[in-house]
Design a protein around this motif. Structure first.
Motif, PDB file in Angstrom:
ATOM      1  N   PRO A  16      14.028  44.845  16.549  1.00 53.69           N
ATOM      2  CA  PRO A  16      14.139  43.617  17.335  1.00 53.69           C
ATOM      3  C   PRO A  16      13.873  42.398  16.476  1.00 53.69           C
ATOM      4  O   PRO A  16      13.342  42.496  15.367  1.00 53.69           O
ATOM      5  N   GLN A  17      14.243  41.266  17.006  1.00 51.09           N
ATOM      6  CA  GLN A  17      13.924  40.029  16.321  1.00 51.09           C
ATOM      7  C   GLN A  17      12.411  39.880  16.193  1.00 51.09           C
ATOM      8  O   GLN A  17      11.668  40.168  17.138  1.00 51.09           O
ATOM      9  N   PRO A  18      11.921  39.448  15.024  1.00 48.88           N
ATOM     10  CA  PRO A  18      10.489  39.275  14.873  1.00 48.88           C
ATOM     11  C   PRO A  18       9.962  38.193  15.804  1.00 48.88           C
ATOM     12  O   PRO A  18      10.548  37.127  15.942  1.00 48.88           O
ATOM     13  N   ALA A  19       8.859  38.506  16.478  1.00 48.36           N
ATOM     14  CA  ALA A  19       8.252  37.524  17.373  1.00 48.36           C
ATOM     15  C   ALA A  19       7.627  36.399  16.561  1.00 48.36           C
ATOM     16  O   ALA A  19       7.186  36.590  15.426  1.00 48.36           O
ATOM     17  N   ARG A 193      15.305  40.122   9.807  1.00 49.36           N
ATOM     18  CA  ARG A 193      16.215  39.005   9.995  1.00 49.36           C
ATOM     19  C   ARG A 193      15.713  37.703   9.377  1.00 49.36           C
ATOM     20  O   ARG A 193      15.943  36.613   9.907  1.00 49.36           O
ATOM     21  N   ARG A 194      15.033  37.826   8.254  1.00 46.11           N
ATOM     22  CA  ARG A 194      14.614  36.638   7.504  1.00 46.11           C
ATOM     23  C   ARG A 194      15.582  36.491   6.323  1.00 46.11           C
ATOM     24  O   ARG A 194      15.270  36.848   5.182  1.00 46.11           O
ATOM     25  N   TRP A 195      16.748  35.968   6.616  1.00 42.17           N
ATOM     26  CA  TRP A 195      17.848  36.027   5.668  1.00 42.17           C
ATOM     27  C   TRP A 195      17.648  35.131   4.446  1.00 42.17           C
ATOM     28  O   TRP A 195      18.049  35.496   3.339  1.00 42.17           O
ATOM     29  N   ILE A 196      17.067  33.971   4.619  1.00 41.63           N
ATOM     30  CA  ILE A 196      16.877  33.092   3.458  1.00 41.63           C
ATOM     31  C   ILE A 196      15.866  33.701   2.494  1.00 41.63           C
ATOM     32  O   ILE A 196      16.044  33.657   1.265  1.00 41.63           O
ATOM     33  N   ARG A 244      21.132  30.780   9.026  1.00 44.24           N
ATOM     34  CA  ARG A 244      20.346  31.268   7.900  1.00 44.24           C
ATOM     35  C   ARG A 244      20.946  32.534   7.294  1.00 44.24           C
ATOM     36  O   ARG A 244      20.776  32.799   6.116  1.00 44.24           O
ATOM     37  N   MET A 245      21.625  33.325   8.120  1.00 43.20           N
ATOM     38  CA  MET A 245      22.234  34.540   7.583  1.00 43.20           C
ATOM     39  C   MET A 245      23.275  34.192   6.527  1.00 43.20           C
ATOM     40  O   MET A 245      23.285  34.763   5.425  1.00 43.20           O
ATOM     41  N   LEU A 246      24.130  33.235   6.841  1.00 39.24           N
ATOM     42  CA  LEU A 246      25.141  32.807   5.876  1.00 39.24           C
ATOM     43  C   LEU A 246      24.487  32.231   4.630  1.00 39.24           C
ATOM     44  O   LEU A 246      24.912  32.515   3.501  1.00 39.24           O
TER      45      LEU A 246
END
Length: 401
Positions: A16-19, A193-196, A244-246
């Protein structure tokens, strides 16, 4: 490890997305370190066993253990770059020219920086980087394993990486631990999901080893898959909202690409880096050199090597069957492929595959099926002893190319 894990424990956990975390950064870091402490202790324990066995063997043979770990083979090239910059070449009797531009700059930069602010020389600084990076790598490996299969699996995964057959290289002034640390934490950042952050760590990995191409591929393929799933309606709108993903994907190749461009400009040829690697015998040949090496062995040796490669293929199959998350799976397989399709010396390939820690996830989960901590510790102790003996024998012999 006193109970049989449930079937759910052997499958990756949902991601899941991190809270949003409201605790101070220092408190979060302390909590994360406390959670990872068993893994770091297990990793440090098995590596200390390796070092003690090697030190004893070196003393018995009348050899300098420090020199063997910090001042031979690739370590010398990195230290030469740290001291003088990129300017050294050597011409071999066969006419091949070996240039120090084949070695990426992050480790030499760290060695020089540490040597300038501490009493350590370049060799000592190289060992300090390798050993600290080994702990950071074990922490990152634990974090990935724990997120997917729970803390016990993360501990087992970190310990297994520490007893990898060529784990003695983790105690040398080489780049394997530094690269693995950056790769593991980059993959963890993707999983959360911490893309940067993932892209920035990938930049540093690209300044460490050419095998960062595997990590770049993992980020790019994962992002492309998420975009495709969003367009097909299989995911929520987070991809659309998350620029941020891009940004992370665009950042990812800049370290590797930047160094290749630097070499191209310096040498006045767009393919200079690849030409230099070819002079070192490290060009991509699709596995032709590996096949030739196998065919040139006596039959027993060829059969044994084929069996080892079949075992490697089985591990890859288990990783696929385990349904590892896409970035983890792509990274592990890509590291293996890159290690096998080059024309370099065969003896270096197990070392080149060592950063592919996802291959150890199936064995790590299998360790959870043991009914007691004592049994697990016994298995790891036997593996640590075997790894230590092999490492001492190798370092006192021809050593890693």
């Amino acid at each position: 490890m006193s109970a049989e894990p449930s079937p759910q424990a052997t499958r990756p956990r949902p991601l899941p997305q991190p809270a949003r975390e409201h605790r101070p950064l220092r408190a979060r870091a302390a909590a994360a370190l406390a959670s990872a402490a068993p893994a770091l202790g297990a990793y440090a324990g098995v590596r200390i066993v390796g070092l003690l066995v090697f030190w004893a063997a070196a003393s018995a043979a009348g050899k300098d253990a420090f020199h063997l770990l910090a001042e031979r083979w690739d370590s010398v090239w990195y230290q030469r770059v740290a001291e003088h910059g990129y300017r050294y070449t050597v011409t071999l009797p066969d006419g091949a020219v070996h240039s120090d531009l084949a070695f990426f700059p992050l480790l030499p930069a760290l060695e020089r920086g540490i040597a300038e602010v501490t009493p350590l020389g370049l060799a000592g600084a190289g060992l300090l980087v390798a050993w600290l990076a080994g702990l950071l790598a074990a922490w990152g490996i634990f974090a990935v394993g724990a997120r997917l299969y729970g803390r016990r699996a993360g501990v087992a995964l970190a310990a297994l990486w520490g007893v990898y057959p060529t784990a003695f290289v983790q105690s040398m002034a080489y780049t394997e631990t530094l690269f693995t640390a950056l790769a593991a934490w980059s993959l963890y950042a993707v999983l959360t999901r911490r893309w940067i952050v993932a892209g920035a760590l990938c930049v540093l990995a690209g300044l460490t080893r050419p095998s960062a191409a595997a990590l770049i591929a993992a980020l790019a393929i994962t992002a492309a898959t998420l975009v495709r799933e969003y367009r097909a309606g299989a995911t929520d709108g987070i991809v659309r909202r998350n620029g941020r993903m891009l940004a992370g994907v665009v950042l990812a190749p800049l370290g590797w690409l930047g160094y290749v461009v630097f070499v191209a400009v310096r040498e006045g040829s767009p393919f200079a880096y690849f030409d230099i690697q070819a002079q070192w015998g490290n060009s991509i040949d699709g596995g032709a050199a590996l096949a030739g090496f196998i065919l040139g062995l006596p039959l027993p040796g060829a059969l044994g090597l084929c069996a080892a490669l079949a075992g490697l293929g089985w591990l890859v199959h288990l990783c696929v069957r385990q349904r590892q998350p896409l970035p983890v799976l792509v990274y592990g397989i890509a590291v293996v492929v890159i290690s096998l399709i080059g024309s370099g010396y065969f003896g270096s390939r197990p070392r080149l595959m060592m950063p592919a820690f996802p291959l150890l996830l199936p064995p790590a989960v299998a360790l959870l099926r043991l009914r007691s901590t004592a049994r697990t510790a016994t298995v790891l102790a036997v593996l640590a002893a075997a790894s230590a003996a092999y490492g001492a024998w190798t370092l006192l012999g021809s050593g890693p190319p």
